[in-house]
Structures are given as structure tokens and as C-alpha cells.
Scaffold this active site. Sequence first.
Site, mmCIF file in Angstrom:
data_model
loop_
_atom_site.group_PDB
_atom_site.id
_atom_site.type_symbol
_atom_site.label_atom_id
_atom_site.label_comp_id
_atom_site.label_asym_id
_atom_site.label_seq_id
_atom_site.Cartn_x
_atom_site.Cartn_y
_atom_site.Cartn_z
ATOM 1 N N HIS A 273 -33.619 -29.658 -7.504
ATOM 2 C CA HIS A 273 -32.982 -28.330 -7.442
ATOM 3 C C HIS A 273 -34.123 -27.308 -7.500
ATOM 4 O O HIS A 273 -34.584 -26.943 -8.571
ATOM 5 C CB HIS A 273 -32.022 -28.197 -8.623
ATOM 6 C CG HIS A 273 -31.199 -26.939 -8.628
ATOM 7 N ND1 HIS A 273 -29.875 -26.943 -8.962
ATOM 8 C CD2 HIS A 273 -31.508 -25.653 -8.365
ATOM 9 C CE1 HIS A 273 -29.404 -25.698 -8.896
ATOM 10 N NE2 HIS A 273 -30.381 -24.899 -8.551
ATOM 11 N N THR B 9 -25.772 -31.685 -8.172
ATOM 12 C CA THR B 9 -26.228 -30.418 -8.735
ATOM 13 C C THR B 9 -25.212 -29.340 -8.365
ATOM 14 O O THR B 9 -24.647 -29.358 -7.276
ATOM 15 C CB THR B 9 -27.680 -30.080 -8.304
ATOM 16 O OG1 THR B 9 -28.177 -29.027 -9.117
ATOM 17 C CG2 THR B 9 -27.761 -29.663 -6.853
ATOM 18 N N CYS C 41 -31.241 -21.151 -4.528
ATOM 19 C CA CYS C 41 -31.987 -22.388 -4.769
ATOM 20 C C CYS C 41 -31.681 -23.380 -3.648
ATOM 21 O O CYS C 41 -30.665 -23.279 -2.978
ATOM 22 C CB CYS C 41 -31.585 -23.017 -6.095
ATOM 23 S SG CYS C 41 -31.842 -21.943 -7.515
#
Lengths: 164, 206
Positions: A48, A25, A31
Amino acid sequence: MIQQNLVKVGMADLNIATDGAILKTTGLGSCVGLTLYDPVRKIAGMAHVMLPSSEIARESKINAAKYADTAIPELLDRMLFAGALIERIKAKMAGGAQMFAMSGHSDSLRIGPRNVESCSEMLHRYRIPVLAQDTGGSYGRTIEFDSTNGMLSIRSVQFGTKEI
Amino acid sequence: MSLFNRFEAFELDVLKEVGNIGAGNAATALSRLLDKPVDMAVPKVSLLPFEEIADRVGGSEQIVLAVFLRVEGEAPGNMFFIIEEAAAKRILRQLLSIKEQEQEGYSEMELSALCEIGNILAGSYLSSLADFTQLPMSPSVPAIAVDMAGAILSYGLMQFGEMGDSALLIETTFLEDHQSLEGHFFLIPDPDSFEKIFRALGVLGE
């Protein structure tokens, strides 16, 4: 080097990988990139996570991967379904940065640390140990999680690549 | 996202005009600062999935320089002024005659100067927008970051995160000397702000 399969995990998304595939990711800011791993069956999962709690959700159909409190159960379900055992699962996480340092602001600016706290709390509830984490700070991270050995590689602009 | 499916074409045009007026003033301010003509592309208003927003500035991992301001007041939102590193260096050279200290990275002075430029531009964007809508709006103290575009922009999407997986943004691109300087303005009004903007401009369909 053998070309390994890359499985991309988008923002507010989750996925699992087996057979030596790598989960990736990009651009984690506040995040949190949460990874789970069953070392025996070599099943890896990554979420995520964007927001700490689904309680604040105002959408009619909740995207489970977006919130810490729903992403972890969902990811566990997928991994257990693929043959992982919850007793063996270990977690690692990265991200949860505070991208901009601003003063005199509400809680929304602490979203990164709150995401990390919420993930830790959920993992604790499932009694999943956190082996390592690289969280906080004020910089973005791109992470790759290898399903062959459970290594989490973290890349950032300032600090290059490190593995946990 | 049900809220935005309702938007009519003319409502999107209104938002485009919002971008046009705001960024037009900001472009004028930039042109005065640089003492050079600055062109502006026609603003784009789009409802984009989170994944695709960073693609507008070169992809999630593209390293960019961003000035972030929180818009406070009647129609709150988030605002980003984003430029690529090469453009940032050029602005510093042209405008402030700051010689590049080193190849990589920025000194505190350079960052502070760029932050102030972002602040001036965002301020002129917002004040013209506030005049146009008659809604009080003011920018917060600006913050600056040099990092991956995905990490930076996701920060401005939190308010949308509660509502769905895409965000509506008003985007304007600057060009100076035909592309030698490319800058992007992103205005991401909070989900609840759209109705207020429409109402203020008298276009809210009952």
C-alpha cells in the site's frame, strides 16, 4: 466456499501471502495498491504505497513500504526469499486516484498520478510486466488479491466490484 | 516520531483550546444555519497511526461525505468536515427544503449546497483561529467527495507521510438533538505548523 485466510495490509504497509491466502487493503485513495504474483509458486505480494519517492522523506528511519521506490525492492526481496522467481513475477495495480478536484494548486494534489508513475517506473526498472491496472479517477478503492490465481478484485462505491 | 514526543501535556492542551475556539465558532455558525441548538463535544487532540484515523469516523470503508479545504497562510494544514450520509440528507432537508431526489446519490445542487455549508463552517473555524493566534490563515476553495473514509482522509496525511507513520489531529464532534446529527471536524496542521502555532500563542518552551 472454503474460508480463505485474509491477510490485511495497512496504509504504508506491505505483506506477502501463499497457500491460497488473500491479501486485502482498504480505502485506497491517492495511494496505490501494488500487487506482484509468481503464478508457478503461487506467491502473492501487496504493498500500500503512499508516496512516490523516498527522496522527500524527513523521517529518520524510513518505512520502506510507504514509498514506491523502496516498497517494490522490499516486496520483491520478501517474495524471492519465499521462493518466487523474479523472471516469473507479474504486477497489477489499483488506486492512485485524485480524490478532490481542485484548481490552481501545487504538485501535491497530483499525488495519485505521481504514485502510479513512480510505481510503473520502478517495475520497468526490474523488467516486471504490468498485466493490468485500474488507476486514476476520483474515487476510493478496496482491493483483494488472491494468491491462488493472481486475480485482483477491486471494489468502489460508484462502480461496485470488478476483477482484473 | 521524535518531533511529537517532545510535546508536553500543556502543549496538547493548547491545541485542544485551538480546536475548542475554532469548532465553537463553527458550531455557532451551524446552529444559526439550522436555527437549532448544536452541541459540541470536548475536542480531542491525538497522535494517531494512519491506520486508526479513519476508525474515528466508522472505519476505512465507511462511506462518508467530506468537505476538504487546504489551509493556506502562516500555519498551513488540511481541514476536513465529515458527516455521515444520513446526516447529510437531514441537513439538506432541514436547511434547504430540498426534497431527496432519489434514495441513492446526490444531485449537483445538493452537493454544491453541502459544499457551501462545509465552507461556511470551515471559514468560521479558521477565522476565529486566525484571530486567536494572530496568524494569517485562509481556506482554499472547498472540494467535496462522497467516498470511503480511508481514501478521503489519507489525502490529508501526505504531509505527515514524509515524517512518519502517524499524524497529529485536532478533532471536534458536533451533536444536534443528542446525536441525530453527527459531524466531525478534523484539523491536521502540517508538521511544521505546530511550532508556529505554539510560538504565536507564546507557549513554545525553549
